[in-house]
Design a protein around this motif. Structure first.
Motif, mmCIF file in Angstrom:
data_model
loop_
_atom_site.group_PDB
_atom_site.id
_atom_site.type_symbol
_atom_site.label_atom_id
_atom_site.label_comp_id
_atom_site.label_asym_id
_atom_site.label_seq_id
_atom_site.Cartn_x
_atom_site.Cartn_y
_atom_site.Cartn_z
ATOM 1 N N ILE A 196 0.828 -1.199 0.000
ATOM 2 C CA ILE A 196 0.000 0.000 0.000
ATOM 3 C C ILE A 196 0.865 1.252 0.000
ATOM 4 O O ILE A 196 1.980 1.243 0.522
ATOM 5 C CB ILE A 196 -0.949 -0.010 1.228
ATOM 6 C CG1 ILE A 196 -1.991 1.098 1.132
ATOM 7 C CG2 ILE A 196 -0.173 0.098 2.527
ATOM 8 C CD1 ILE A 196 -3.091 0.983 2.182
ATOM 9 N N VAL A 197 0.355 2.311 -0.621
ATOM 10 C CA VAL A 197 0.968 3.636 -0.524
ATOM 11 C C VAL A 197 0.111 4.432 0.453
ATOM 12 O O VAL A 197 -0.976 4.872 0.101
ATOM 13 C CB VAL A 197 1.005 4.354 -1.890
ATOM 14 C CG1 VAL A 197 1.703 5.702 -1.761
ATOM 15 C CG2 VAL A 197 1.692 3.494 -2.933
ATOM 16 N N PRO A 198 0.565 4.608 1.706
ATOM 17 C CA PRO A 198 -0.317 5.162 2.722
ATOM 18 C C PRO A 198 -0.300 6.665 2.878
ATOM 19 O O PRO A 198 -1.224 7.239 3.426
ATOM 20 C CB PRO A 198 0.222 4.523 4.008
ATOM 21 C CG PRO A 198 1.695 4.394 3.734
ATOM 22 C CD PRO A 198 1.847 4.169 2.253
ATOM 23 N N ASP A 199 0.763 7.330 2.434
ATOM 24 C CA ASP A 199 0.973 8.717 2.837
ATOM 25 C C ASP A 199 0.781 9.654 1.657
ATOM 26 O O ASP A 199 1.621 9.760 0.773
ATOM 27 C CB ASP A 199 2.394 8.885 3.402
ATOM 28 C CG ASP A 199 2.550 10.193 4.154
ATOM 29 O OD1 ASP A 199 1.772 11.113 3.884
ATOM 30 O OD2 ASP A 199 3.450 10.274 5.000
ATOM 31 N N LEU A 200 -0.352 10.380 1.639
ATOM 32 C CA LEU A 200 -0.651 11.313 0.564
ATOM 33 C C LEU A 200 0.362 12.451 0.524
ATOM 34 O O LEU A 200 0.740 12.921 -0.542
ATOM 35 C CB LEU A 200 -2.067 11.867 0.736
ATOM 36 C CG LEU A 200 -2.557 12.854 -0.326
ATOM 37 C CD1 LEU A 200 -2.557 12.214 -1.700
ATOM 38 C CD2 LEU A 200 -3.942 13.369 0.017
ATOM 39 N N ARG B 230 7.888 13.129 -3.698
ATOM 40 C CA ARG B 230 8.948 12.199 -3.321
ATOM 41 C C ARG B 230 8.755 10.878 -4.048
ATOM 42 O O ARG B 230 7.715 10.609 -4.631
ATOM 43 C CB ARG B 230 8.944 11.984 -1.809
ATOM 44 C CG ARG B 230 9.201 13.284 -1.060
ATOM 45 C CD ARG B 230 9.217 13.062 0.429
ATOM 46 N NE ARG B 230 9.239 14.340 1.141
ATOM 47 C CZ ARG B 230 9.177 14.457 2.447
ATOM 48 N NH1 ARG B 230 9.099 13.390 3.210
ATOM 49 N NH2 ARG B 230 9.182 15.645 3.014
ATOM 50 N N ASN B 231 9.764 10.039 -3.998
ATOM 51 C CA ASN B 231 9.752 8.755 -4.687
ATOM 52 C C ASN B 231 8.525 7.954 -4.283
ATOM 53 O O ASN B 231 8.424 7.470 -3.162
ATOM 54 C CB ASN B 231 11.034 7.996 -4.313
ATOM 55 C CG ASN B 231 11.147 6.693 -5.075
ATOM 56 O OD1 ASN B 231 10.164 6.064 -5.440
ATOM 57 N ND2 ASN B 231 12.374 6.298 -5.321
ATOM 58 N N ALA B 232 7.573 7.802 -5.197
ATOM 59 C CA ALA B 232 6.306 7.144 -4.850
ATOM 60 C C ALA B 232 6.512 5.669 -4.540
ATOM 61 O O ALA B 232 5.959 5.151 -3.577
ATOM 62 C CB ALA B 232 5.306 7.305 -5.994
ATOM 63 N N SER B 233 7.333 4.986 -5.353
ATOM 64 C CA SER B 233 7.527 3.561 -5.089
ATOM 65 C C SER B 233 8.266 3.333 -3.782
ATOM 66 O O SER B 233 8.111 2.299 -3.143
ATOM 67 C CB SER B 233 8.292 2.906 -6.250
ATOM 68 O OG SER B 233 9.587 3.455 -6.359
ATOM 69 N N GLY B 234 9.048 4.330 -3.354
ATOM 70 C CA GLY B 234 9.742 4.222 -2.077
ATOM 71 C C GLY B 234 8.806 4.297 -0.892
ATOM 72 O O GLY B 234 9.176 3.938 0.224
ATOM 73 N N GLN B 235 7.582 4.815 -1.110
ATOM 74 C CA GLN B 235 6.604 4.918 -0.036
ATOM 75 C C GLN B 235 5.756 3.657 0.103
ATOM 76 O O GLN B 235 4.946 3.544 1.017
ATOM 77 C CB GLN B 235 5.683 6.122 -0.290
ATOM 78 C CG GLN B 235 6.388 7.455 -0.266
ATOM 79 C CD GLN B 235 7.122 7.673 1.039
ATOM 80 O OE1 GLN B 235 6.586 7.431 2.105
ATOM 81 N NE2 GLN B 235 8.358 8.114 0.956
ATOM 82 N N VAL B 236 5.895 2.728 -0.826
ATOM 83 C CA VAL B 236 5.101 1.505 -0.778
ATOM 84 C C VAL B 236 5.554 0.649 0.402
ATOM 85 O O VAL B 236 6.743 0.431 0.602
ATOM 86 C CB VAL B 236 5.252 0.707 -2.095
ATOM 87 C CG1 VAL B 236 4.512 -0.605 -2.010
ATOM 88 C CG2 VAL B 236 4.730 1.529 -3.267
#
Length: 607
Positions: free
Chosen positions: A235-239, A246-252
């Motif tokens: 999941i990507v939790p942080d809008l 920031r790096n979207a895949s890094g937030q997964v």
């Protein structure tokens, strides 16, 4: 060296494109360009075109862009370069020589520049994308839920990241206008109703939920649809992280049990909290524990004048101290190593610091352990609370908030019974004190030390089996930050003597929790990881309650906090029974339980 070579190569190619496109434009206008236009004018036109093109390329930084990741801004940069490179030489030549060149020369020149500059770049990007997809063959086939801005960012990064082992296969999106279309070259299979079919048909290994703006309830519903599939969930939790670019895949991250609860963020009365915490000296006992440390983190947000961290374990107090000092270097903070059973030490602390608000989180909480060590439960939970509460009364604290538990209601355990006595004591003390004494009662918190979730995760990491006490055992759960936020909020409603009850949502079956954790870890229950039933432990019951029969319930201004009606407790009788309890400390468990039964008539020993 490589970068300089690349830049020089791109400049040479772009200048060639500019000059060649002008030659083609002239050829299209005149059968023989050199006879159709005077040689001198033609040479000046070519020279001005080359110079203008070079300046435009440098100004628009066309050679500093990574074209593998090109988007709309890069396309506009090429168009702008083409327009200025075409118009400026055309106008200068017309004005300088007093002639009017055919406008089709200008049009063909600009179109030629766009195609000749963009063409090689598009071919290079297509090559990189093709190479990337070949490289990723055999990687994790990934389905992205949410074809919005976040989902497309994830897809682009997975497609272009040469280090990624994930192969995006397509999207799931409930928007009917996106269904059966392509986004980033990936097919939108449909809405959430086709998730199970798509996972099976496309042999999906992993699902990424890229819906950071969705509500907790919506995310929970999506997760529940995905759970029966064998795909691993992320999941990507942080809008905020996505918004900030920031790096979207890094937030997964992996989907957690907290995501399954589906509880929306808490509405907080910031003014009410600030009124009783801001600018005050605040003492937190048990500050190194799961609840106590989170209390400290959240209290700091309301600008206390002085935060006192009191705990018995030096390591846990040291860790929360270092964390807070790193995050809030200007916070006035004092750490106190003390045992709440040590009355003299507590009196010294209260005399020195004069705390105005006290959060009492120090307690023994493990039910089976306290069944085997009843005297320790009494010393810490009853007499420790008594010591802190009486010091708060004696030294003029404004509020005292006791952290209690649903196990205090119709208790079947030593731990629950001692917490109920603690509640009764502060309620009796409130009637004769200027301090507002209240208790806040809630159920299990996810992720606290020694709780069921860390235990399950440890068992799964070892390959199982996961042990559940009983297939029908249910418990109320909430996250630690959620519980603590409501505790602080409840303190703002305190008038004195209340027991606040937090809305815990729906009770959760422990067995279902174990199944969910196994599936979220990428395994199949009873196939990859076995589940075994170990039997109800001493002091436990199948379900917990939040209210005694006598308390009733009334609402507060907060939709997640309720009040149990204050009990009529005779303090003289209670003090007499507590003295009797003090005399049986260290005695056989049967004698201790008999006294507890006198103090809490609803106590039922099920050991």
């Amino acid at each position: 060296m490589i970068t300089a070579y690349r830049t020089h190569l791109l400049v040479a190619l772009d200048l060639t494109a500019v000059m060649l496109s002008l030659g083609i434009a002239l050829k299209l206008q005149y059968a023989d360009p050199w006879n159709g236009m005077p040689t001198g004018i033609g040479l000046v036109y070519m020279l001005l075109t080359g110079l203008t093109g070079l300046i435009c390329m440098m100004r628009l930084k066309l050679h500093r862009r990574i074209w593998q990741y090109a988007g709309i801004s890069e396309a506009f940069a090429i168009i702008a370069a083409a327009v200025w490179t075409g118009i400026i030489p055309y106008i200068i030549v017309c004005l300088a020589y007093g002639i009017v060149l055919p406008k089709m020369i200008l049009l063909h020149h600009m179109i030629g520049i766009v195609f000749m500059m963009a063409g090689p770049r598009l071919l290079w990007r297509a090559f990189c994308d093709k190479y990337s997809s070949r490289r990723q063959a055999g990687g994790y086939r990934t389905l992205i839920i949410g074809a919005g801005s976040c989902g497309t960012m994830i897809a682009k990064e997975l497609l272009q990241n040469t280090m990624s082992r994930h192969v995006p296969v397509g999207f799931i999106d409930d928007d009917p206008y996106k269904r059966h279309l392509t986004v980033c070259g990936l097919f939108v299979f449909g809405g959430r109703d086709v998730i199970a079919h798509t996972v099976e048909a496309e042999k999906i290994d992993e699902i990424i939920i890229a819906m950071p703006s969705a509500s907790k309830a919506q995310i929970s519903a999506i997760i529940n649809i995905c759970k029966p599939t064998k795909a691993k969930l992320k999941i990507v939790p942080d809008l905020q992280e996505v918004i900030q670019g920031r790096n979207a895949s890094g937030q997964v991250r992996d989907v957690s049990v907290e995501d399954l609860l589906g509880r929306d963020p808490i509405r907080t009365d910031l003014d009410g909290i600030a009124n009783y915490v801001e600018g005050k000296t605040v003492l937190v006992t048990g500050a190194g524990g799961s609840i106590g440390s989170e209390l400290c983190r959240q209290i700091t947000l309301f600008n206390p004048d002085h935060l006192l961290l009191l705990g018995h374990g030096e390591n846990s107090i040291y860790l929360i101290e270092m964390e807070l000092r790193g995050l809030y270097p200007h916070l006035q903070l004092s750490t106190i190593i003390a045992d709440v059973q040590d009355r003299k030490r507590l009196e010294d602390v209260f005399e020195q610091f004069q705390p105005q608000v006290v959060f009492h989180a120090a307690a023994h909480k493990h039910v089976p352990l306290m069944e085997r060590n009843p005297s320790e439960a009494i010393k810490n939970n009853v007499f420790g609370t008594k010591n802190v509460a009486e010091c708060a009364d004696r030294y003029g604290a404004e509020r005292f908030v006791l952290i209690s538990t649903d196990k205090a209601v119709n208790p079947t355990s030593i731990m629950g019974t001692t917490k109920r006595i603690a509640e009764m004591f502060i309620q009796s003390l409130d009637k004769h004190s200027q301090t507002k004494f209240v208790a806040v009662r809630f159920g299990n918190v996810l992720g606290s030390r020694g709780s069921v979730i860390p235990r399950f995760k440890e068992q799964i990491a070892k390959g199982g089996p996961v042990t559940v006490t009983h297939p029908d055992m249910v418990r109320y759960f909430m996250t630690i930050p959620e519980a603590v936020q409501l505790v602080i909020q409840a303190g703002a409603f305190a008038k004195g003597g209340e027991v606040f009850i937090l809305d815990m949502g729906k009770p959760v079956k422990i067995y279902d929790l174990a199944v969910d954790l196994i599936r979220l870890s990428g395994y199949e229950p009873h196939l990859d990881i076995d589940i075994q039933f170990s039997g109800i432990r001493e002091g436990e019951k199948l379900y917990e309650e939040l209210l005694t029969n006598e308390e009733g319930m009334s609402s507060t201004k907060h939709n997640r906090i309720f009040i149990g009606k204050p009990m009529q407790i005779n303090r003289t009788e209670l003090e007499f029974e507590i003295r009797k309890l003090e005399q049986v400390i260290g005695q056989p468990p049967a004698e201790i339980r008999e006294i507890l039964k006198h103090l809490v008539p609803t106590y039922r020993n099920v050991s």
